[in-house]
Design a protein around this motif. Structure first.
Motif, PDB file in Angstrom:
ATOM      1  N   LEU A 229      15.068 118.018  80.158  1.00 47.56           N
ATOM      2  CA  LEU A 229      14.097 118.606  79.208  1.00 47.56           C
ATOM      3  C   LEU A 229      14.472 120.235  79.059  1.00 47.56           C
ATOM      4  O   LEU A 229      14.311 120.790  78.122  1.00 47.56           O
ATOM      5  N   PHE A 230      14.802 120.664  80.278  1.00 47.54           N
ATOM      6  CA  PHE A 230      15.313 122.252  80.198  1.00 47.54           C
ATOM      7  C   PHE A 230      16.474 122.234  79.497  1.00 47.54           C
ATOM      8  O   PHE A 230      16.824 123.251  78.553  1.00 47.54           O
ATOM      9  N   LEU A 231      17.511 121.349  79.666  1.00 45.60           N
ATOM     10  CA  LEU A 231      18.741 121.435  78.768  1.00 45.60           C
ATOM     11  C   LEU A 231      18.644 121.155  77.335  1.00 45.60           C
ATOM     12  O   LEU A 231      19.051 121.574  76.578  1.00 45.60           O
ATOM     13  N   ALA A 232      17.702 120.443  77.171  1.00 48.52           N
ATOM     14  CA  ALA A 232      17.315 119.867  75.570  1.00 48.52           C
ATOM     15  C   ALA A 232      16.584 121.383  74.990  1.00 48.52           C
ATOM     16  O   ALA A 232      17.260 121.510  73.773  1.00 48.52           O
ATOM     17  N   VAL A 233      15.986 122.218  75.664  1.00 48.19           N
ATOM     18  CA  VAL A 233      15.490 123.309  74.761  1.00 48.19           C
ATOM     19  C   VAL A 233      16.593 124.257  74.928  1.00 48.19           C
ATOM     20  O   VAL A 233      16.047 125.516  74.118  1.00 48.19           O
ATOM     21  N   SER A 234      17.325 124.459  76.005  1.00 46.97           N
ATOM     22  CA  SER A 234      18.176 125.692  76.098  1.00 46.97           C
ATOM     23  C   SER A 234      19.612 125.342  75.568  1.00 46.97           C
ATOM     24  O   SER A 234      20.095 126.525  75.220  1.00 46.97           O
ATOM     25  N   LYS A 235      20.157 124.240  75.631  1.00 53.60           N
ATOM     26  CA  LYS A 235      21.337 124.064  74.908  1.00 53.60           C
ATOM     27  C   LYS A 235      21.415 124.150  73.470  1.00 53.60           C
ATOM     28  O   LYS A 235      20.534 123.302  72.735  1.00 53.60           O
ATOM     29  N   LYS A 236      22.269 125.185  72.947  1.00 56.89           N
ATOM     30  CA  LYS A 236      22.107 125.084  71.455  1.00 56.89           C
ATOM     31  C   LYS A 236      22.318 124.167  70.349  1.00 56.89           C
ATOM     32  O   LYS A 236      21.566 123.988  69.511  1.00 56.89           O
ATOM     33  N   ASP A 237      23.439 123.045  70.704  1.00 58.30           N
ATOM     34  CA  ASP A 237      23.416 121.993  69.813  1.00 58.30           C
ATOM     35  C   ASP A 237      22.763 120.730  70.465  1.00 58.30           C
ATOM     36  O   ASP A 237      23.110 119.650  69.715  1.00 58.30           O
ATOM     37  N   SER A 238      21.744 120.556  71.295  1.00 61.51           N
ATOM     38  CA  SER A 238      21.296 119.567  71.823  1.00 61.51           C
ATOM     39  C   SER A 238      20.562 118.646  70.951  1.00 61.51           C
ATOM     40  O   SER A 238      20.862 117.458  70.917  1.00 61.51           O
ATOM     41  N   TYR A 239      19.807 119.232  70.006  1.00 65.77           N
ATOM     42  CA  TYR A 239      18.967 118.618  68.849  1.00 65.77           C
ATOM     43  C   TYR A 239      20.110 117.943  68.092  1.00 65.77           C
ATOM     44  O   TYR A 239      19.639 116.657  67.509  1.00 65.77           O
ATOM     45  N   ASP A 240      21.063 118.427  67.673  1.00 60.79           N
ATOM     46  CA  ASP A 240      22.156 117.802  66.740  1.00 60.79           C
ATOM     47  C   ASP A 240      22.745 116.636  67.499  1.00 60.79           C
ATOM     48  O   ASP A 240      22.757 115.670  66.537  1.00 60.79           O
ATOM     49  N   HIS A 241      22.823 116.727  68.680  1.00 59.06           N
ATOM     50  CA  HIS A 241      23.362 115.400  69.362  1.00 59.06           C
ATOM     51  C   HIS A 241      22.392 114.572  69.590  1.00 59.06           C
ATOM     52  O   HIS A 241      22.645 113.274  69.353  1.00 59.06           O
ATOM     53  N   ILE A 242      21.214 114.790  69.951  1.00 57.50           N
ATOM     54  CA  ILE A 242      20.004 113.748  69.945  1.00 57.50           C
ATOM     55  C   ILE A 242      19.956 112.948  68.594  1.00 57.50           C
ATOM     56  O   ILE A 242      19.739 111.820  68.320  1.00 57.50           O
ATOM     57  N   ARG A 243      19.900 113.970  67.548  1.00 51.86           N
ATOM     58  CA  ARG A 243      19.610 113.603  66.082  1.00 51.86           C
ATOM     59  C   ARG A 243      20.832 112.468  65.723  1.00 51.86           C
ATOM     60  O   ARG A 243      20.602 111.193  65.172  1.00 51.86           O
ATOM     61  N   ARG A 244      22.175 112.646  66.269  1.00 56.15           N
ATOM     62  CA  ARG A 244      23.117 111.996  65.892  1.00 56.15           C
ATOM     63  C   ARG A 244      23.154 110.776  66.670  1.00 56.15           C
ATOM     64  O   ARG A 244      23.360 109.648  65.862  1.00 56.15           O
ATOM     65  N   HIS A 245      22.875 110.902  67.911  1.00 58.32           N
ATOM     66  CA  HIS A 245      22.587 109.569  68.421  1.00 58.32           C
ATOM     67  C   HIS A 245      21.612 108.511  67.852  1.00 58.32           C
ATOM     68  O   HIS A 245      21.681 107.326  67.944  1.00 58.32           O
ATOM     69  N   GLU A 246      20.393 109.095  67.720  1.00 58.01           N
ATOM     70  CA  GLU A 246      19.401 108.285  66.999  1.00 58.01           C
ATOM     71  C   GLU A 246      19.700 107.749  65.891  1.00 58.01           C
ATOM     72  O   GLU A 246      19.367 106.509  65.742  1.00 58.01           O
ATOM     73  N   ILE A 247      20.514 108.463  65.068  1.00 59.70           N
ATOM     74  CA  ILE A 247      21.136 107.893  63.628  1.00 59.70           C
ATOM     75  C   ILE A 247      22.154 106.543  63.903  1.00 59.70           C
ATOM     76  O   ILE A 247      21.890 105.524  63.423  1.00 59.70           O
ATOM     77  N   ALA A 248      22.921 106.674  65.132  1.00 56.91           N
ATOM     78  CA  ALA A 248      23.848 105.745  65.358  1.00 56.91           C
ATOM     79  C   ALA A 248      23.161 104.689  65.615  1.00 56.91           C
ATOM     80  O   ALA A 248      23.869 103.557  65.617  1.00 56.91           O
ATOM     81  N   ILE A 249      22.226 104.739  66.306  1.00 56.88           N
ATOM     82  CA  ILE A 249      21.392 103.545  67.015  1.00 56.88           C
ATOM     83  C   ILE A 249      20.249 103.081  66.052  1.00 56.88           C
ATOM     84  O   ILE A 249      19.286 102.010  66.712  1.00 56.88           O
ATOM     85  N   SER A 250      20.075 103.782  65.195  1.00 51.44           N
ATOM     86  CA  SER A 250      18.801 103.417  64.222  1.00 51.44           C
ATOM     87  C   SER A 250      18.723 102.073  63.921  1.00 51.44           C
ATOM     88  O   SER A 250      17.669 101.066  63.738  1.00 51.44           O
ATOM     89  N   GLU A 251      19.869 101.474  63.339  1.00 48.75           N
ATOM     90  CA  GLU A 251      19.922 100.127  62.774  1.00 48.75           C
ATOM     91  C   GLU A 251      19.508  98.934  63.922  1.00 48.75           C
ATOM     92  O   GLU A 251      18.840  98.057  63.468  1.00 48.75           O
ATOM     93  N   ASP A 252      20.126  99.337  65.136  1.00 52.44           N
ATOM     94  CA  ASP A 252      19.506  98.412  66.031  1.00 52.44           C
ATOM     95  C   ASP A 252      18.051  98.270  66.338  1.00 52.44           C
ATOM     96  O   ASP A 252      17.521  97.258  66.727  1.00 52.44           O
ATOM     97  N   LYS A 253      17.620  99.708  66.453  1.00 54.70           N
ATOM     98  CA  LYS A 253      15.952  99.785  66.367  1.00 54.70           C
ATOM     99  C   LYS A 253      15.243  98.904  65.300  1.00 54.70           C
ATOM    100  O   LYS A 253      14.181  98.412  65.684  1.00 54.70           O
ATOM    101  N   ASN A 254      15.949  98.742  64.054  1.00 55.63           N
ATOM    102  CA  ASN A 254      14.946  98.315  63.161  1.00 55.63           C
ATOM    103  C   ASN A 254      15.228  96.819  63.135  1.00 55.63           C
ATOM    104  O   ASN A 254      14.412  96.277  62.313  1.00 55.63           O
ATOM    105  N   ASN A 255      16.007  96.208  63.921  1.00 56.82           N
ATOM    106  CA  ASN A 255      16.046  94.821  64.090  1.00 56.82           C
ATOM    107  C   ASN A 255      15.233  94.222  65.081  1.00 56.82           C
ATOM    108  O   ASN A 255      15.091  94.791  66.004  1.00 56.82           O
TER     109      ASN A 255
END
Length: 283
Positions: free
Chosen positions: A257-283
């Motif tokens: 949580l600390f790294l997520a809110v302090s690392k500048k590009d953390s949300y971009d990485h999280i979003r990219r990961h979520e998009i990458a696995i989104s198809e699997d989540k919808n099945n």
């Protein structure tokens, strides 16, 4: 020893490191907390010696028996002040009350773990993890799931992290690490021989070492550059069995949580990961 440290938590966390005479003292304190407050050293030392009790108190981080009693008195007062009556009993004959007992003990584990964190040291740990070339999270036995979870979370943030379930594979990876890398050791007791062997290799390679254990005085705690102490009260619920994954898991969550809110590009990485696995989540 900080005044807000919980006596029960300290005794449970350090229990495996005690000598037999010290375990008897710890058992008596845990079973007779209210009575201990009015006892003398000589009364508690029945069957052992006053010197043993005094050494035991200092080993647990207290200035002496009087300091332990004062801290214990505060703990007992807090427990009595709670609106919901709880104990350390678990029984399927009374599931509702047992759930309250489990909740109270687990909440105490988390509260004590947070209370023992040094903000300055935590800040340095976060800095190391954020700027590491690679973070390796290592564990054996029951704490392996915590290490795997940590590696998953750090990778989500864009921090290259690895972990594994095979001891030999973990060791092989450590052999290839260097000064730009960080090794996070996760162990309840802090006495694992395998992890100590891995720690020796990591130190030879000049890696930075972070230990997450129940005991800062353990071999792993002493060998590491930084240490986060976790609390466990499992002994209060299950007698001799003292393993709990809850506190270590929360430490990983806190780091995330600390790294997520302090690392500048953390949300971009999280979003990219979520998009990458989104198809699997919808099945």
């Amino acid at each position: 020893m900080q005044d807000h440290i919980n006596v029960s938590g300290v005794l449970c966390s350090s229990y495996d490191t005690f000598f037999e005479a010290e375990k008897k003292i710890a058992d008596y304190i845990l079973e007779h907390k209210s009575e201990i407050i009015d006892m003398t050293v000589a009364a508690l030392a029945s069957g052992t010696s006053d010197a043993t009790v005094s050494r035991f108190c200092r080993r647990c981080g207290f200035n002496g028996f009087h300091h332990l009693k004062i801290t214990l008195a505060k703990e007992v007062a807090e427990e009595r002040g709670k609106s919901v009556e709880v104990s350390n009993d678990i029984s399927r004959d009374n599931i509702a009350q047992s759930l309250q007992n489990i909740l109270a003990n687990k909440a105490a584990e988390l509260t004590q773990t947070v209370s023992m964190m040094d903000p300055v040291q935590l800040g340095k740990i976060l800095e190391l993890i954020e700027h590491a070339r690679t973070v390796q999270l290592v564990a054996v036995g029951n704490t392996i799931p915590v290490a795997l979870d940590g590696a998953f979370k750090f990778n989500q943030l864009g921090i290259q992290a690895v972990s594994g379930t095979i001891w030999e594979t973990q060791m092989a990876f450590t052999c290839n690490m260097g000064p730009e890398d960080v090794v996070i050791i996760i162990s309840n007791s802090g006495f694992s021989k395998r992890l100590m062997t891995l720690t020796a290799v990591a130190k030879e390679n000049h890696c930075k070492m972070i230990a997450i254990t129940n005991n800062a005085a353990s071999p792993l705690g002493q060998a590491s550059d930084y240490h986060i102490t976790t609390a466990t009260r499992e002994k209060l619920l299950l007698g001799e069995f003292c393993f709990s994954r809850v506190s270590a898991t929360m430490v990983v969550e806190i780091l995330y949580l600390f790294l997520a809110v302090s690392k500048k590009d953390s949300y971009d990485h999280i979003r990219r990961h979520e998009i990458a696995i989104s198809e699997d989540k919808n099945n």
